[in-house]
Design a protein around this motif. Structure first.
Motif, short mmCIF file in Angstrom:
data_model
loop_
_atom_site.label_atom_id
_atom_site.label_comp_id
_atom_site.label_asym_id
_atom_site.label_seq_id
_atom_site.Cartn_x
_atom_site.Cartn_y
_atom_site.Cartn_z
N LEU A 59 0.81 -1.22 -0.02
CA LEU A 59 0.01 0.18 -0.09
C LEU A 59 1.08 1.36 -0.08
N LEU A 60 1.96 1.26 0.45
CA LEU A 60 2.87 2.39 0.71
C LEU A 60 3.35 2.84 -0.74
N LEU A 79 6.57 4.07 10.71
CA LEU A 79 5.42 3.64 9.66
C LEU A 79 4.38 4.70 9.50
N ARG A 80 4.04 5.55 10.44
CA ARG A 80 3.26 6.64 10.44
C ARG A 80 3.88 7.65 9.49
N ALA A 81 5.05 7.82 9.46
CA ALA A 81 5.51 8.67 8.34
C ALA A 81 5.63 8.34 6.87
N ASP A 82 5.83 6.99 6.94
CA ASP A 82 5.84 6.40 5.51
C ASP A 82 4.17 6.43 5.16
N VAL A 83 3.24 6.06 5.99
CA VAL A 83 1.78 6.01 5.68
C VAL A 83 1.49 7.51 5.31
N ARG A 84 1.84 8.42 5.99
CA ARG A 84 1.43 9.91 5.58
C ARG A 84 2.01 10.18 4.34
N ALA A 109 2.79 8.36 1.68
CA ALA A 109 1.96 7.56 0.83
C ALA A 109 0.52 8.05 0.35
N ILE A 110 -0.21 8.57 1.72
CA ILE A 110 -1.35 9.20 1.27
C ILE A 110 -1.11 10.58 0.56
N MET A 111 -0.19 11.37 0.89
CA MET A 111 0.14 12.51 0.21
C MET A 111 0.37 12.26 -1.39
N ASP A 112 1.07 10.98 -1.61
CA ASP A 112 1.54 10.66 -2.99
C ASP A 112 -0.12 10.48 -3.63
N GLY A 113 -1.18 9.96 -2.97
CA GLY A 113 -2.30 9.71 -3.58
C GLY A 113 -2.83 10.94 -4.02
N TYR A 114 -2.80 11.94 -3.07
CA TYR A 114 -3.53 13.31 -3.41
C TYR A 114 -2.56 14.05 -4.64
N GLU A 115 -1.48 13.83 -4.39
CA GLU A 115 -0.81 14.61 -5.73
C GLU A 115 -1.09 13.88 -6.80
#
Length: 470
Positions: free
Chosen positions: A270-271, A308-313, A315-321
């Motif tokens: 997912l990351l 892990l929290r930093a990596d997930v955040r 990845a979320i920003m990647d999705g929005y970009e």
């Protein structure tokens, strides 16, 4: 003695007569039409020396020479059998035949069908030998043929480009250079765009040949190659939905310790958020990432949990970009899009999230796209203000405020301006959790109201009464 002399004279006369016949035959060959003329190069025997003259010759010379060499190659292959590929003599023959393909393709007195076949044969051999430099050279020579028919020349150049890209890819795979191979992927999108301009559909007809070698070499890079080529087809006049471009996302379960009792398992795949996917994909991926983030302890001192929290955040920003650039938001030539979503709504939602997170660099990258720039620029000041507030940087706060005011006064769409101002103040309002910060926020709102009250346009002066500024 006299009889001996007579025999010499008779022989000389016969030789002269034979020479005369040869001269007449040569003349008849020269005056015949090109299609009726026999090849001027005689068949080569197996022990004949191969001498190719790299000078300007006509198509007849090149075609005749190639035919003779091909016959010799066929005889050699029959004699060598399974050992043919190991033969230095064979390699020499193939190299010269390849050069003759090139010479025929570039000769001015060749019809288009023969030129195409010869160019395809040359390019095929160049691909096998990874002769990137040779293909580059032929491409430049074709591009310089300004006196040829423009449409024919473009088709031939595109033919070479397809082989050139394959040769580049094959070369980097041979050398196991992942970084250089990754850098080649944007060329996949461009070759698909170019393919849509021509009727031959060379890429469209053989999609797998461009991506399968990369998939076999590196699965992750292969998936990226598929998405890049697919995006090229979306940007092209001829879209491809070939199954070879489908990407399967296989879960990769990772087990870690987050400091508490037991172990924590999650899907590490997912990351890795890919570019050039669809809006449904990004919506589903962001939701899965947010659920994963909620399951990781927020205030844990465990380093694994923090990382892990930093990596997930991220990845979320990647999705929005990446969401505003989803392939199903790319319009067809007529203007319609595949998705039922409104591209501008998707873009605004992403910009809000990115600005609220202070993701200035991501917004700047989105602003590089001319079609998105108008909306994205309205959120850059908010991102700067968010970053400045988190770092308590007064100078950057002032710059962000001034940028937002300038943007609001210059943008003629006051509905859009009102939405941008509301979004600008939302994170600042949320962060105003002390009397000092509330007073600071009120001061900023007053600066906005004063700027609008002094505006020349009555419409801009009305902005001073926006709810977000009260």
């Amino acid at each position: 003695m006299r009889k001996e002399t007579l025999r010499h004279i008779a022989g000389a006369v016969a030789l002269v007569c034979l020479s005369g016949v040869s001269t007449v035959d040569a003349a008849s060959v020269q005056t015949a039409s090109p299609s009726a003329r026999p090849a001027i190069t005689p068949a080569l025997q197996d022990d004949d020396e191969i001498v190719f003259e790299p000078v300007e010759k006509n198509a007849e010379y090149y075609l005749g020479r190639r035919g003779a060499l091909q016959e010799k190659l066929n005889r050699l292959d029959a004699k060598l059998g399974d050992d043919a590929l190991k033969s230095a003599e064979r390699a020499k023959l193939v190299a010269e035949i390849t050069e003759l393909h090139r010479a025929i393709a570039l000769a001015d007195d060749v019809d288009f069908s023969e030129r195409w076949r010869s160019l395809e044969n040359y390019s095929t051999n160049a691909l096998v030998s990874r002769d990137v430099a040779g293909l580059e050279s032929v491409k430049k020579e074709l591009e310089a043929k300004e006196d040829w028919k423009e449409r024919d020349r473009l088709r031939l150049v595109h033919l070479v480009k397809t082989f050139l890209l394959k040769a580049k890819i094959a070369k980097e795979i041979d050398e196991k250079d992942v970084e250089k191979l990754d850098a080649l992927l944007p060329e996949l999108a461009q070759i698909a765009i170019d393919d849509g301009e021509l009727n031959d559909a060379l890429v469209y007809k053989n999609v797998a040949s461009y991506v399968d070698p990369i998939v076999r070499f590196d699965a992750r890079l292969g998936a990226k190659a598929k998405l890049t080529l697919r995006r090229g087809f979306y940007l092209s006049k001829r879209r491809s939905f070939d199954k070879a471009l489908n990407v399967e996302y296989t879960p990769k379960i990772e087990t870690v310790s987050l400091g508490g009792p037991g172990i924590f398992s999650y899907d590490k795949s997912l990351l890795d958020v890919p570019q050039y996917e669809t809006i449904p994909f990004y919506r589903k991926r962001i939701a899965a990432l947010q659920a994963l983030l909620a399951s990781v302890p927020e205030n844990s001192e465990n380093e694994t949990a923090q990382k892990l929290r930093a990596d997930v955040r991220k990845a979320i920003m990647d999705g929005y970009e990446y969401a505003p650039l989803a392939v199903d938001l790319i319009p067809f030539p007529g203007g319609a899009i595949s998705s039922s979503e409104d591209p501008k709504t998707i873009l605004r939602a992403s910009c809000k999230r990115l600005a609220a997170a202070g993701e200035t660099e991501r917004l700047e990258r989105l602003a590089e796209n001319e079609n998105l720039r108008g909306v994205v620029l309205g959120y850059l000041p908010q991102a700067s203000a968010t970053t400045a507030s988190s770092k308590n940087d007064e100078s950057k706060k002032i710059v962000a405020r001034d940028e937002m005011i300038k943007r609001a006064l210059e943008n003629p769409d006051n509905v859009e301006v009102a939405a941008e101002i509301a979004d600008f103040f939302k994170p600042l309002q949320a962060a105003a959790n002390t009397d000092e910060k509330k007073a600071e926020l009120d001061a900023v709102k007053k600066q906005f109201r004063d700027a609008f009250k002094n505006a020349e346009s009555p419409a801009k002066r009305r902005l001073a009464y926006l709810e977000a500024l009260q």
